[in-house]
Enzyme design. Structure first.
Site, PDB file in Angstrom:
ATOM      1  N   TYR A 137       0.835  -1.203   0.000  1.00 37.70           N
ATOM      2  CA  TYR A 137       0.000   0.000   0.000  1.00 37.70           C
ATOM      3  C   TYR A 137       0.869   1.253   0.000  1.00 37.70           C
ATOM      4  O   TYR A 137       2.020   1.245   0.438  1.00 37.70           O
ATOM      5  CB  TYR A 137      -0.958   0.011   1.198  1.00 37.70           C
ATOM      6  CG  TYR A 137      -0.321   0.269   2.551  1.00 37.70           C
ATOM      7  CD1 TYR A 137      -0.245   1.556   3.076  1.00 37.70           C
ATOM      8  CD2 TYR A 137       0.164  -0.786   3.328  1.00 37.70           C
ATOM      9  CE1 TYR A 137       0.314   1.793   4.324  1.00 37.70           C
ATOM     10  CE2 TYR A 137       0.710  -0.556   4.582  1.00 37.70           C
ATOM     11  CZ  TYR A 137       0.793   0.737   5.075  1.00 37.70           C
ATOM     12  OH  TYR A 137       1.349   0.962   6.307  1.00 37.70           O
ATOM     13  N   CYS A 138       0.296   2.340  -0.520  1.00 38.77           N
ATOM     14  CA  CYS A 138       0.937   3.650  -0.515  1.00 38.77           C
ATOM     15  C   CYS A 138      -0.171   4.708  -0.515  1.00 38.77           C
ATOM     16  O   CYS A 138      -1.333   4.384  -0.279  1.00 38.77           O
ATOM     17  CB  CYS A 138       1.896   3.819  -1.691  1.00 38.77           C
ATOM     18  SG  CYS A 138       1.145   3.583  -3.314  1.00 38.77           S
ATOM     19  N   THR A 139       0.146   5.939  -0.789  1.00 36.39           N
ATOM     20  CA  THR A 139      -0.833   7.024  -0.664  1.00 36.39           C
ATOM     21  C   THR A 139      -1.978   6.893  -1.652  1.00 36.39           C
ATOM     22  O   THR A 139      -3.150   6.882  -1.282  1.00 36.39           O
ATOM     23  CB  THR A 139      -0.145   8.388  -0.836  1.00 36.39           C
ATOM     24  OG1 THR A 139       0.974   8.468   0.053  1.00 36.39           O
ATOM     25  CG2 THR A 139      -1.124   9.518  -0.541  1.00 36.39           C
TER      26      THR A 139
END
Length: 344
Positions: free
Chosen positions: A203-205
């Site tokens: 996951y990331c922004t």
């Protein structure tokens, strides 16, 4: 549309104070949106001018990166131009029906001006083109699927930098101790050695970094690579609209003037100066330093929004003394810290 006859309009000519005043004078609301797409762009410089001319007329602000491999954008769009913005973007074949991620918290202050930059890559990874196939990415999981996979014991990896995960993250995630995406990729592969057959969740922004990471991991033999659809931003939208349990704790760091969106009420980080619970990032008031760090309201008042005694001494000094002090004092000069920057 021919932007070539309007070159004088294709850059910002206002200073920071004028930009702040312009934004303060607005009487309408704005929407902060992010989007990306990996797609071949033959002439990003030409497209840059077309987009600037188009978005400047709509009074859009933001930071947009274009490269031969695609677009990565974070923007602030006036609400009364929102429909025009979407319709015009759809006229560009490479960006037709591009998915949007709308900000969770929006005070209309996310950006002061429009910047569109042409780069080698939309997310710098330091890799050669033969080190991964960006079209061979992992499976995209909805918020519900993500939560289920977490409950089943999948390995969760945060593909953001340390100063982002410090203020908010999924519980139990692997947190790379890196300041750039380029540093993160080899560190993540090293941390995951021996787990090539296990289920990996990335996951990331907003999802753009996970696209490359998933392709990179698959290239290195990981067989079950998954990524959070739309990143933390769209995860938050899904849990709210579908009444799904929120497994993200704290704030989501964002790369605009807001520096963070609150996802849960948990405060999991601390002031870098006194150690009090705090998750408010700020930049040191000494522009010669500009350190990004976490500072509580008490320390902000005590140190005049500075990160250190040296920086505080500098900004309080008379202008005629500052050149001499700049040679004598120590400034961090833009680095980002995840450890205390001075003793309490």
């Amino acid at each position: 549309m021919d932007p070539n006859s309007h070159k004088k309009h294709l850059i910002n000519r206002l200073n920071p104070e004028e930009l702040k005043q312009r934004l303060a004078n607005e009487t309408y609301s704005r929407t902060t949106v992010s989007f990306y797409r990996y797609v071949i762009i033959d002439n990003p410089s030409e497209l840059r001018d077309i987009l600037y001319y188009m978005w400047d007329k709509l009074q859009c602000y933001g930071r947009i990166y274009l490269a031969n491999e695609g677009i990565n954008a974070q923007m602030s769009v006036p609400d009364h131009f929102w429909q025009d913005f979407k319709e015009q973007l759809n006229t560009i074949p490479q960006f037709k029906d591009i998915p949007f991620k709308i900000a969770v918290e929006d005070n209309g202050q996310s950006f002061l001006k429009l910047q569109i930059k042409v780069r080698q890559q939309i997310v710098a990874d330091g890799l050669q083109s033969d080190e991964y196939d960006v079209t061979n990415v992992g499976q995209h999981l909805s918020a519900q699927q993500w939560n289920q996979a977490m409950d089943e014991g999948a390995i969760v990896v945060d593909m953001r930098n340390h100063y982002e995960s410090e203020i908010g993250r999924f519980d139990g995630a692997i947190l790379p101790d890196a300041e750039t995406f380029k540093e993160e990729l080899p560190e993540v592969v090293d941390k995951l050695k021996g787990k090539e057959d296990q289920k990996i969740l990335l996951y990331c922004t907003g999802g753009v970094r996970c696209e490359k990471t998933s392709a990179y991991l698959k290239h290195h033999g990981f067989s079950d690579v998954n990524q959070l659809l739309g990143g933390i931003i769209d995860y938050t939208r899904q849990i709210e609209s579908e009444n799904i349990e929120n497994k993200f704790i704290g704030k989501n760091f964002v790369f605009d003037n807001r520096l963070g969106e609150r996802i849960s009420d948990d405060i999991i980080s601390h002031c870098h100066q006194c150690g009090a619970p705090c998750d408010t990032h700020t930049n040191c008031a000494n522009k010669q330093c500009n350190l990004l760090f976490i500072q509580c309201e008490s320390c902000r008042a005590k140190y005049d929004a500075c990160c250190s005694n040296d920086c505080q001494s500098y900004i309080l000094a008379p202008d005629e003394k500052k050149p001499e002090l700049a040679q004598q004092l120590t400034f961090t000069r833009g680095k980002r810290f995840h450890k205390p920057v001075r003793s309490a």
